[in-house]
Scaffold this active site. Structure first.
Site, PDB file in Angstrom:
ATOM      1  CE  LYS A  90       2.773 -13.802   3.817  1.00  0.00           C
ATOM      2  NZ  LYS A  90       3.814 -13.283   4.727  1.00  0.00           N
ATOM      3  CD  GLN A 111      -0.799  -8.375   8.497  1.00  0.00           C
ATOM      4  OE1 GLN A 111      -0.133  -7.672   9.236  1.00  0.00           O
ATOM      5  NE2 GLN A 111      -0.745  -8.266   7.185  1.00  0.00           N
ATOM      6  CE  LYS A 114      -2.182  -4.126   7.031  1.00  0.00           C
ATOM      7  NZ  LYS A 114      -0.773  -3.924   7.449  1.00  0.00           N
ATOM      8  CE  LYS A 126       3.125  -7.242  11.848  1.00  0.00           C
ATOM      9  NZ  LYS A 126       2.990  -6.847  10.444  1.00  0.00           N
ATOM     10  N   GLY A 165       8.734  -9.911   6.973  1.00  0.00           N
ATOM     11  CA  GLY A 165       9.458  -8.870   7.681  1.00  0.00           C
ATOM     12  C   GLY A 165       8.537  -7.755   8.149  1.00  0.00           C
ATOM     13  CG  ASP A 166       6.405  -4.940  10.945  1.00  0.00           C
ATOM     14  OD1 ASP A 166       6.708  -4.162  11.850  1.00  0.00           O
ATOM     15  OD2 ASP A 166       5.358  -4.815  10.278  1.00  0.00           O
ATOM     16  CB  THR A 210       4.409  -1.387   2.128  1.00  0.00           C
ATOM     17  OG1 THR A 210       4.554  -2.771   2.414  1.00  0.00           O
ATOM     18  CG2 THR A 210       3.428  -0.772   3.110  1.00  0.00           C
ATOM     19  CG  ASN A 241      12.355  -1.211   2.541  1.00  0.00           C
ATOM     20  OD1 ASN A 241      13.336  -0.605   2.128  1.00  0.00           O
ATOM     21  ND2 ASN A 241      12.329  -2.513   2.686  1.00  0.00           N
ATOM     22  CB  SER A 377       3.859 -11.219   1.542  1.00  0.00           C
ATOM     23  OG  SER A 377       4.875 -10.376   2.017  1.00  0.00           O
TER      24      SER A 377
END
Length: 445
Positions: A90, A111, A114, A126, A165-166, A210, A241, A377
């Site tokens: 993820k 990630q 996290k 990623k 998304g990123d 976030t 964002n 997410s």
């Protein structure tokens, strides 16, 4: 770092030459793990460190696409599937000219931990491309996304790997990517990607998650010393964002955001940045932050210099990696900043982190403080799996519960390992232990 861990780190550098961001991310974690290795020597015997530092799979592919004038362009696409012992891979997709394998590996490595800190069943991965969406038409972005997904589609799935998304990948791009996946597979597999629109499987509060999560985490840090955001001056770098919704939540909790930035410079408004104006400027008109100062007599725009020179009580780096350097940290310390919470991925250089911690500034690393996005997410995945849709209020409450839980894990782990208040050690050790224990349970695979 212990001699054994130093040797492991040198091996990572030797085997991954030139990938400086990845080296930085690995070093930051390994520097916290000495006490763990002393207590758990079986991790050394079972080679957990080299196994966790090596991605399960690194996928690199060519992305050909055609612009509106008929010219053909070639970009490079990536997906690094790092670790899946806790659940499907993820992590987001980043479309930006700076993207190369080292960036994707650093993001994927972060990630892992996290996602582990959220307590949810998701692994770490990623992806992205060196494609630059800026200046491209919607049709050009659509053609690129369709070509990108054509190459990626065989490697993802709701039980395999779930992108999101990123930077450079928002709702528009997610829509094009999901549409191409649906066309190619013939399935409405809504759980294959997150960040979707609300009318076709998305989650309320995902856009805000976030930024909200970072502020929720910082609020928990303040509560430990009997403080709150009420009356605090806050500097938020960035204006995407994460920054915009950090601003919104700071306002709701009684603080005042006095500065924000973009790649052209930063604005200062001592009366407080106006949320609606920033949203209109950045989310609707896609303008530059200098335009905010042009329309507001109380604000000034600074093209040169550093946003970290603006005096504040709390700093939230929410833009990109390594944006806060040692000089910026020195300015924050000099001006009396008492708390820094990272809203972006690894936005502080190692030198900045060391300086802040040495000065007694409370510091929350991104793998803990900005986990709200991936947590929501995962909540989107839950809703997709149950064919359900939750209210904004319910989703935000779940997000807050998760961020409070992450703070507790980090704080309690730091205390357990003899470093009360050290959120860097707490986050690294708590995340690592959850992943390492699962790896031990699975055997050598």
């Amino acid at each position: 770092m212990t001699p054994t861990l130093q040797e492991e780190f040198e091996t990572v550098v030797r085997r991954n030459p030139g990938e400086v961001e990845f080296h930085q991310a690995v070093r930051e974690v390994l520097e916290s793990l000495g006490p763990v290795m002393e207590r758990r020597p079986e991790f050394v015997e079972m080679g957990i460190i080299p196994r966790i530092c090596e991605p399960n799979r690194q996928i690199i592919f060519k992305v050909n696409w055609q612009d509106d004038a008929g010219r053909v362009h070639t970009n490079r696409g990536f997906r690094v599937q790092f670790n899946s012992v806790l659940g499907p891979y993820k992590g987001g997709l980043r479309f930006h000219p700076s993207v190369y394998l080292g960036i994707i590996k650093f993001l994927g490595f972060e990630q892992i931990f996290k996602n582990a800190l959220t307590g949810m069943p998701i692994g770490g991965g990623k992806g992205g491309s060196d494609f630059d969406p800026k200046g491209k038409s919607d049709n050009e972005i659509m053609r690129f996304c369709q070509s990108f997904m054509t190459e990626l589609s065989g490697h993802i799935g709701h039980d395999i790997d779930v992108p999101a998304g990123d930077i450079g990948v928002g709702g528009r791009e997610i829509g094009y990517l999901f549409g191409q996946y649906k066309k190619m597979t013939g399935r409405y597999e809504s759980g294959v990607i997150t960040g979707k629109g609300l009318t076709w499987g998305g989650s309320r509060a995902r856009t805000e998650a976030t930024g909200y999560g970072t502020v929720f985490f910082a609020d928990e840090m303040l509560k430990l010393s009997g403080e709150s955001f009420d009356g605090k001056k806050v500097v938020v770098s960035g204006s995407g964002n994460v920054a915009i919704y950090a601003l919104e939540k700071v306002n709701q909790l009684g603080g005042t955001v006095v500065a924000m930035s973009d790649s052209g410079g930063y604005i200062v408004d001592e009366s407080g940045i106006d949320l609606e104006q920033i949203q209109d400027l950045k989310e609707i008109r896609r303008g530059r932050i200098s335009e905010y100062a042009d329309a507001n007599g109380s604000a000034r725009f600074v093209a040169d210099g550093s946003i970290w020179d603006v005096p504040c009580d709390i700093a939230l780096p929410c833009a990109t990696q390594n944006e806060l350097d040692e000089t910026g940290a020195g300015s924050l310390i000099k001006n009396g900043c008492t708390l820094v919470a990272e809203g972006a991925n690894m936005p502080s250089t190692p030198e900045a982190t060391r300086a802040l911690r040495a000065a007694g500034v409370r510091f929350a690393p991104g793998k803990a403080a900005n986990a709200g996005g991936v947590a929501t997410s995962a909540l989107e995945m839950q809703q997709n799996a149950s064919r359900d849709s939750w209210s904004f209020e319910h989703t935000e409450e779940r997000l807050k519960e998760i961020m409070v839980g992450i703070h507790s894990r980090c704080s309690e782990t730091a205390e357990e390992y003899g470093a009360p208040g050290d959120y860097v050690l707490g986050a690294n050790v708590a995340g690592f232990l959850r992943v390492a224990d699962a790896m031990m349970a699975f055997g050598v695979i």
